[in-house]
Scaffold this motif. Structure first.
Motif, PDB file in Angstrom:
ATOM      1  N   ASP A  37       1.194  -1.293  -0.034  1.00 36.41           N
ATOM      2  CA  ASP A  37       0.204   0.180   0.243  1.00 36.41           C
ATOM      3  C   ASP A  37       0.969   1.689  -0.165  1.00 36.41           C
ATOM      4  N   ALA A  38       2.193   1.310   0.582  1.00 39.29           N
ATOM      5  CA  ALA A  38       3.051   2.703   0.597  1.00 39.29           C
ATOM      6  C   ALA A  38       3.718   2.618  -0.698  1.00 39.29           C
ATOM      7  N   ARG A  39       3.390   1.357  -1.281  1.00 42.80           N
ATOM      8  CA  ARG A  39       4.321   1.670  -2.764  1.00 42.80           C
ATOM      9  C   ARG A  39       3.193   2.587  -3.565  1.00 42.80           C
ATOM     10  N   ALA A  40       2.046   1.780  -3.318  1.00 38.37           N
ATOM     11  CA  ALA A  40       0.874   2.745  -3.851  1.00 38.37           C
ATOM     12  C   ALA A  40       0.064   3.812  -4.134  1.00 38.37           C
ATOM     13  N   TYR A  41       0.291   4.566  -2.286  1.00 41.57           N
ATOM     14  CA  TYR A  41       0.997   6.353  -2.160  1.00 41.57           C
ATOM     15  C   TYR A  41       1.854   6.328  -2.897  1.00 41.57           C
ATOM     16  N   TRP A  42       3.282   6.176  -3.151  1.00 41.77           N
ATOM     17  CA  TRP A  42       4.111   6.798  -3.428  1.00 41.77           C
ATOM     18  C   TRP A  42       3.902   6.603  -4.508  1.00 41.77           C
ATOM     19  N   MET A  43       3.509   5.556  -5.208  1.00 45.39           N
ATOM     20  CA  MET A  43       3.915   5.320  -7.054  1.00 45.39           C
ATOM     21  C   MET A  43       2.445   6.758  -7.341  1.00 45.39           C
ATOM     22  N   ALA A  44       1.966   6.734  -6.493  1.00 47.45           N
ATOM     23  CA  ALA A  44       0.664   7.728  -7.355  1.00 47.45           C
ATOM     24  C   ALA A  44       0.702   8.805  -7.801  1.00 47.45           C
ATOM     25  N   SER A  45       2.276   9.536  -7.249  1.00 43.65           N
ATOM     26  CA  SER A  45       2.850  10.800  -6.992  1.00 43.65           C
ATOM     27  C   SER A  45       3.572  10.951  -8.467  1.00 43.65           C
ATOM     28  N   LYS A  46       3.839   9.881  -9.163  1.00 45.98           N
ATOM     29  CA  LYS A  46       4.289   9.607 -10.369  1.00 45.98           C
ATOM     30  C   LYS A  46       3.803   9.040 -11.964  1.00 45.98           C
ATOM     31  N   ILE A  47       2.442   8.298 -11.272  1.00 45.38           N
ATOM     32  CA  ILE A  47       1.294   7.480 -12.211  1.00 45.38           C
ATOM     33  C   ILE A  47      -0.010   7.722 -12.002  1.00 45.38           C
ATOM     34  N   PRO A  48      -0.446   8.790 -12.141  1.00 44.19           N
ATOM     35  CA  PRO A  48      -2.681   8.902 -11.164  1.00 44.19           C
ATOM     36  C   PRO A  48      -2.887   7.279 -11.042  1.00 44.19           C
ATOM     37  N   SER A  49      -3.728   6.942 -10.076  1.00 42.54           N
ATOM     38  CA  SER A  49      -3.811   5.740 -10.016  1.00 42.54           C
ATOM     39  C   SER A  49      -5.341   6.005  -9.330  1.00 42.54           C
ATOM     40  N   ASP A  50      -5.852   6.821  -8.437  1.00 44.65           N
ATOM     41  CA  ASP A  50      -7.468   6.949  -8.141  1.00 44.65           C
ATOM     42  C   ASP A  50      -8.030   5.693  -8.913  1.00 44.65           C
ATOM     43  N   GLN A  51      -9.126   5.155  -7.848  1.00 46.03           N
ATOM     44  CA  GLN A  51     -10.192   4.905  -8.694  1.00 46.03           C
ATOM     45  C   GLN A  51     -11.213   5.243  -8.296  1.00 46.03           C
ATOM     46  N   PHE A  52     -12.152   5.417  -9.632  1.00 41.70           N
ATOM     47  CA  PHE A  52     -14.184   5.771 -10.275  1.00 41.70           C
ATOM     48  C   PHE A  52     -14.179   4.404  -9.824  1.00 41.70           C
ATOM     49  N   LEU A  53     -15.208   4.772  -9.270  1.00 44.64           N
ATOM     50  CA  LEU A  53     -16.397   4.046  -8.710  1.00 44.64           C
ATOM     51  C   LEU A  53     -17.369   4.149  -9.446  1.00 44.64           C
ATOM     52  N   LEU A  54     -18.493   4.077 -10.595  1.00 41.90           N
ATOM     53  CA  LEU A  54     -19.616   4.812 -11.442  1.00 41.90           C
ATOM     54  C   LEU A  54     -21.169   3.740 -10.330  1.00 41.90           C
ATOM     55  N   SER A  94     -12.872  14.369 -13.640  1.00 39.01           N
ATOM     56  CA  SER A  94     -12.364  14.382 -12.609  1.00 39.01           C
ATOM     57  C   SER A  94     -11.167  13.506 -12.387  1.00 39.01           C
ATOM     58  N   PHE A  95     -10.314  12.668 -13.357  1.00 43.60           N
ATOM     59  CA  PHE A  95      -9.761  12.030 -13.013  1.00 43.60           C
ATOM     60  C   PHE A  95      -8.300  12.750 -13.043  1.00 43.60           C
ATOM     61  N   GLY A  96      -7.592  14.346 -13.543  1.00 43.09           N
ATOM     62  CA  GLY A  96      -7.266  15.189 -13.461  1.00 43.09           C
ATOM     63  C   GLY A  96      -6.648  15.559 -12.119  1.00 43.09           C
ATOM     64  N   HIS A  97      -7.865  15.767 -11.374  1.00 47.17           N
ATOM     65  CA  HIS A  97      -7.681  16.494 -10.107  1.00 47.17           C
ATOM     66  C   HIS A  97      -7.777  14.256  -8.444  1.00 47.17           C
ATOM     67  N   GLN A  98      -6.871  14.007  -8.277  1.00 43.04           N
ATOM     68  CA  GLN A  98      -6.795  13.160  -7.850  1.00 43.04           C
ATOM     69  C   GLN A  98      -6.469  13.215  -6.375  1.00 43.04           C
ATOM     70  N   VAL A  99      -7.380  12.982  -5.105  1.00 39.52           N
ATOM     71  CA  VAL A  99      -7.042  12.923  -4.112  1.00 39.52           C
ATOM     72  C   VAL A  99      -6.080  12.905  -3.267  1.00 39.52           C
ATOM     73  N   ASP A 100      -5.683  13.738  -2.074  1.00 40.20           N
ATOM     74  CA  ASP A 100      -4.916  13.642  -1.278  1.00 40.20           C
ATOM     75  C   ASP A 100      -4.604  12.612  -0.879  1.00 40.20           C
ATOM     76  N   PRO A 101      -4.667  11.682   0.031  1.00 44.28           N
ATOM     77  CA  PRO A 101      -4.355  10.660   0.955  1.00 44.28           C
ATOM     78  C   PRO A 101      -4.534  11.558   2.869  1.00 44.28           C
ATOM     79  N   ARG A 102      -2.981  12.394   2.893  1.00 42.75           N
ATOM     80  CA  ARG A 102      -3.057  12.826   3.859  1.00 42.75           C
ATOM     81  C   ARG A 102      -3.837  13.397   4.239  1.00 42.75           C
ATOM     82  N   VAL A 103      -4.782  13.602   3.239  1.00 46.78           N
ATOM     83  CA  VAL A 103      -6.010  14.584   3.447  1.00 46.78           C
ATOM     84  C   VAL A 103      -7.402  14.104   4.160  1.00 46.78           C
ATOM     85  N   SER A 104      -7.469  13.261   2.764  1.00 50.53           N
ATOM     86  CA  SER A 104      -9.095  12.202   2.749  1.00 50.53           C
ATOM     87  C   SER A 104      -7.926  11.352   1.408  1.00 50.53           C
TER      88      SER A 104
END
Length: 457
Positions: A20-37, A109-119
């Motif tokens: 999970d830490a790798r996913a967190y760090w890698m998100a700064s290089k490759i946006p990876s938020d999930q969007f469940l519609l 919205s893909f261009g506006h990733q969440v900041d998991p340090r906030v939420s």
């Protein structure tokens, strides 16, 4: 299309698992938020009342009540800490939209990733959507945006069901932020135990090497299927430097069912046909297919991708479907073999003892602009069953659900296959760098789905 299983995941741990830490760090290089519609019939309930109800439910959902806190000087892995009261994690987009305008807004919205340090999450509500599939009246569309560090596809699905559902949720203990002194002590302890962790990492590396050799011997003897071979780059395997678009093909589940093919195989075969025409008869193609893996204690991400051949050179569609099915079964057999599981567990044990600063440094060395010589797959296909169609929101019943796997520096076309109840949505995420006309590709895939349906009838 595997069903959801999250019962073996323990969410109480405060230290991020290395995966999970790798996913967190890698998100700064490759946006990876999930969007469940999730698309619902538009009911009569007041949206302000619904938003208050959703906030009350999120207070009982562990995944949504935590954020990521980095440790001092990076001496230990980041930690899950309480978010506190949230009042800005839900946005209601009240202006009327057509279905395609709603999809365009989600793509933006893909261009506006969440900041998991906030939420780790944000919920977008579109309560006035016209001409959405599955009904004649207006629709309410809910899109749960979730950091990949917080959940894989299975856990994200369960989280969405808990948030959007009406079933009772258990009470959860009050989360409090650890005192600064305790956080400092934790970091100091991590530094003090560094020599022990390095020694454990070395011992684990020896075991991992042994298990990897056993896996290789099993492969050489033929008792374990060989790994998939890499594929050549195509016009799809480029960085998404243009406009990103999404499309969704909503179908009755019965239209994708066959005695000779699972829904996943059916869609993979259809994608093969569509890509064959889009790329003008390529000699070879593969898809990266997401497979669930045995849950690791405290890890929220438990999945892997395997390369599955699509056999575009096979002219007979029924034969091609059988080849795809056999290939997918082979990839699963290798991934789930006890020796593969042992090798993966040994490697996980090594990574669990890698000092945090070293693991973060390793992720930092990844260059997203580097062009690979080959790829595991030319597109991604993520297939998940999201359970029964028993969700309601705003007084309306759920019509269908969809998901949109993220693009990556070497892939500008991905597919999702998501079912709920008796409906399945085949979604398309594309970038104009590879797919300049997303409507054309959608039409090709619709035609391919119908062609495979006829061939397998």
């Amino acid at each position: 299309m595997p069903s959801v299983r999250v019962d073996s995941i323990r969410l109480g741990s405060t230290r991020l698992h290395p995966a999970d830490a790798r996913a967190y760090w890698m998100a700064s290089k490759i946006p990876s938020d999930q969007f469940l519609l999730y698309c619902f019939d538009r009911g009569s309930a007041d949206m302000a009342t619904e938003v208050r109800r959703l906030y009350q439910r999120c207070d009982r959902i562990d995944v949504l009540r935590r954020r990521i806190t980095e440790t001092p000087l990076g001496l230990d892995y980041p930690r899950w800490t309480a978010t506190g009261s949230q009042n800005d994690a839900i946005t209601v987009h009240r202006e009327p939209r057509t279905w395609q305008q709603c999809l365009d807004a989600v793509a933006t919205s893909f261009g506006h990733q969440v900041d998991p340090r906030v939420s780790v999450w944000h919920l977008h509500l579109y309560p006035n959507v016209a001409a959405a599939p599955g009904g004649s009246g207006p629709a309410l569309v809910a899109v749960l945006q979730l950091s990949h560090a917080a959940a894989d596809g299975a856990l994200a699905t369960q989280t969405a069901r808990d948030l959007l559902g009406s079933h009772p949720l258990p009470s959860v203990p009050v989360l409090t932020k650890p005192p600064a002194l305790l956080e400092s002590a934790s970091a100091t302890l991590a530094a003090a135990t560094l020599p022990l962790r390095v020694a454990q990492m070395v011992r684990g590396g020896i075991r991992a090497r042994r298990d990897a050799l056993s896996l290789q011997r099993g492969t050489d003897s033929g008792s374990i299927p060989p790994p998939a071979h890499s594929r050549a780059l195509t016009a799809l395997d480029v960085a998404p430097t243009g406009r990103t678009s999404i499309r969704a093909i909503v179908l009755p589940k019965a239209d994708l069912q066959s005695d000779s093919a699972t829904i996943t195989t059916f869609v993979l075969t259809s994608i093969s046909v569509a890509l064959q025409r889009f790329l003008h008869n390529p000699p070879d193609l593969a898809a990266e297919v997401t497979l669930a893996r045995t849950a690791r204690a405290d890890a929220r991400n438990n999945f892997g991708n395997v390369g599955v051949g699509l056999f575009p050179a096979e002219p007979d569609i029924a034969t091609r479907s059988r080849l795809v099915s056999a290939e997918l079964a082979t990839r699963r057999a290798r991934a789930n073999h006890p020796l593969s599981e042992a090798a993966r567990a040994s490697q996980d044990d090594v990574e669990a003892h890698v000092p945090a600063f070293l693991a973060e440094w390793g992720v930092a060395q990844f260059d997203p602009t580097a062009v690979p010589s080959t790829v595991t797959g030319n597109t991604v296909v993520s297939s998940v069953s999201r359970g029964a169609a028993d969700l309601t929101l705003g007084g309306g019943s759920v019509r269908f659900t969809a998901g949109f796997p993220a693009l990556s520096p070497a892939m500008s076309l991905t597919h999702g296959v998501h079912g709920i109840g008796e409906t399945v949505t085949v979604s398309i995420t594309s970038n104009s760098a590879a797919v300049p006309d997303p409507d054309l590709y959608e039409a090709l895939l619709r035609d391919a789905l119908a062609e495979v349906r006829a061939a397998l009838a």
